[in-house]
Design an enzyme around this catalytic site. Structure first.
Site, PDB file in Angstrom:
ATOM      1  N   LYS A 219     -10.086 -61.206 -14.619  1.00 13.70           N
ATOM      2  CA  LYS A 219      -9.647 -59.920 -14.081  1.00 13.70           C
ATOM      3  C   LYS A 219     -10.054 -59.733 -12.619  1.00 13.70           C
ATOM      4  O   LYS A 219     -10.918 -60.454 -12.105  1.00 13.70           O
ATOM      5  CB  LYS A 219     -10.225 -58.797 -14.942  1.00 13.70           C
ATOM      6  CG  LYS A 219      -9.651 -58.767 -16.354  1.00 13.70           C
ATOM      7  CD  LYS A 219     -10.217 -57.600 -17.136  1.00 13.70           C
ATOM      8  CE  LYS A 219      -9.531 -57.457 -18.487  1.00 13.70           C
ATOM      9  NZ  LYS A 219      -9.986 -56.246 -19.198  1.00 13.70           N
TER      10      LYS A 219
ATOM     11  N   TYR B  22       0.596 -54.777 -21.239  1.00 16.77           N
ATOM     12  CA  TYR B  22      -0.183 -53.712 -21.873  1.00 16.77           C
ATOM     13  C   TYR B  22       0.701 -52.689 -22.589  1.00 16.77           C
ATOM     14  O   TYR B  22       0.283 -51.554 -22.818  1.00 16.77           O
ATOM     15  CB  TYR B  22      -1.071 -53.022 -20.835  1.00 16.77           C
ATOM     16  CG  TYR B  22      -2.205 -53.904 -20.371  1.00 16.77           C
ATOM     17  CD1 TYR B  22      -3.245 -54.234 -21.229  1.00 16.77           C
ATOM     18  CD2 TYR B  22      -2.233 -54.422 -19.082  1.00 16.77           C
ATOM     19  CE1 TYR B  22      -4.285 -55.054 -20.822  1.00 16.77           C
ATOM     20  CE2 TYR B  22      -3.268 -55.240 -18.661  1.00 16.77           C
ATOM     21  CZ  TYR B  22      -4.290 -55.552 -19.538  1.00 16.77           C
ATOM     22  OH  TYR B  22      -5.317 -56.367 -19.130  1.00 16.77           O
TER      23      TYR B  22
ATOM     24  N   ASN C 160     -14.266 -55.658 -17.619  1.00 12.21           N
ATOM     25  CA  ASN C 160     -15.004 -56.498 -18.558  1.00 12.21           C
ATOM     26  C   ASN C 160     -14.733 -57.997 -18.384  1.00 12.21           C
ATOM     27  O   ASN C 160     -14.766 -58.760 -19.332  1.00 12.21           O
ATOM     28  CB  ASN C 160     -14.750 -56.044 -19.998  1.00 12.21           C
ATOM     29  CG  ASN C 160     -13.305 -56.175 -20.412  1.00 12.21           C
ATOM     30  OD1 ASN C 160     -12.453 -56.589 -19.635  1.00 12.21           O
ATOM     31  ND2 ASN C 160     -13.015 -55.826 -21.646  1.00 12.21           N
TER      32      ASN C 160
ATOM     33  N   HIS D 114      -9.599 -61.073 -19.901  1.00  9.95           N
ATOM     34  CA  HIS D 114      -8.695 -60.746 -21.007  1.00  9.95           C
ATOM     35  C   HIS D 114      -8.539 -62.038 -21.792  1.00  9.95           C
ATOM     36  O   HIS D 114      -8.396 -63.115 -21.202  1.00  9.95           O
ATOM     37  CB  HIS D 114      -7.319 -60.296 -20.498  1.00  9.95           C
ATOM     38  CG  HIS D 114      -6.276 -60.366 -21.572  1.00  9.95           C
ATOM     39  ND1 HIS D 114      -6.088 -59.358 -22.492  1.00  9.95           N
ATOM     40  CD2 HIS D 114      -5.402 -61.351 -21.907  1.00  9.95           C
ATOM     41  CE1 HIS D 114      -5.132 -59.716 -23.335  1.00  9.95           C
ATOM     42  NE2 HIS D 114      -4.694 -60.924 -23.002  1.00  9.95           N
TER      43      HIS D 114
ATOM     44  N   GLU E  64       1.888 -64.417 -24.564  1.00  3.68           N
ATOM     45  CA  GLU E  64       1.216 -64.239 -23.274  1.00  3.68           C
ATOM     46  C   GLU E  64       1.310 -65.490 -22.403  1.00  3.68           C
ATOM     47  O   GLU E  64       1.501 -65.383 -21.185  1.00  3.68           O
ATOM     48  CB  GLU E  64      -0.243 -63.841 -23.498  1.00  3.68           C
ATOM     49  CG  GLU E  64      -0.379 -62.448 -24.070  1.00  3.68           C
ATOM     50  CD  GLU E  64      -1.807 -62.022 -24.322  1.00  3.68           C
ATOM     51  OE1 GLU E  64      -2.021 -60.814 -24.489  1.00  3.68           O
ATOM     52  OE2 GLU E  64      -2.714 -62.880 -24.356  1.00  3.68           O
TER      53      GLU E  64
END
Length: 153
Positions: A9, A49, A112, A115, A126
């Site tokens: 990220k 998302y 975080n 992903h 994905e």
């Protein structure tokens, strides 16, 4: 062998943790089959998302994921999805166990670090979203017999 998607990220890129995180997956014995830096568009983020579209934090996630480019990776190995998710730790970095990526580097639910695909079906979708067929490479990992028993792969 199973393939899975990992996105490093923007918080990971901004903090200079790319090498550290990639090293964690490599040291575990996963094979890097594809990797590239991309700037995620609103269209891609809305698709990626979509399952969170009705959540109040949907736009915040999209905004955070478009701060700077991300690194998308295809990792491969026996039970790669489970292995990656175990290495990553629980979603909330404050609750993630020490020794996991999020436990060691994150204090946030959103920021975080990574992903990680959550199922074989999701991983397939994905990976197709972020990689063309010719961007996923199949090559022999010379240390395969040092990682698995003959009947495990």
């Amino acid at each position: 062998m199973e393939k899975t998607l990992v996105i490093l990220k923007p918080c990971t890129v901004q903090r200079g943790l790319i090498g550290e995180i990639v090293t964690r997956f490599e040291k575990k014995g996963l094979r890097l089959a594809g990797m590239k830096m991309v700037w995620l568009t609103d269209e891609i983020l809305s698709e990626h998302y979509a399952h969170l579209k009705e959540k109040p934090f949907f736009q915040r996630i999209k905004d955070a994921m478009s701060v700077c480019p991300v690194i998308v990776c295809c990792w491969e190995g026996v039970d790669a999805i489970h292995v990656v998710r175990t290495l990553a730790g629980t979603t909330n970095g404050r609750n993630a166990a020490p020794g996991t990526i999020r436990g060691d580097y994150s204090m946030s639910v959103q920021e975080n670090i990574v992903h990680a695909s959550d199922s074989p079906e999701t991983a397939e979708i994905e990976l197709k979203r972020f990689f063309k067929d010719d961007e996923i490479f199949d090559y022999e990992l010379k240390n395969l017999l040092s990682l698995y028993a003959n009947d495990e792969f």
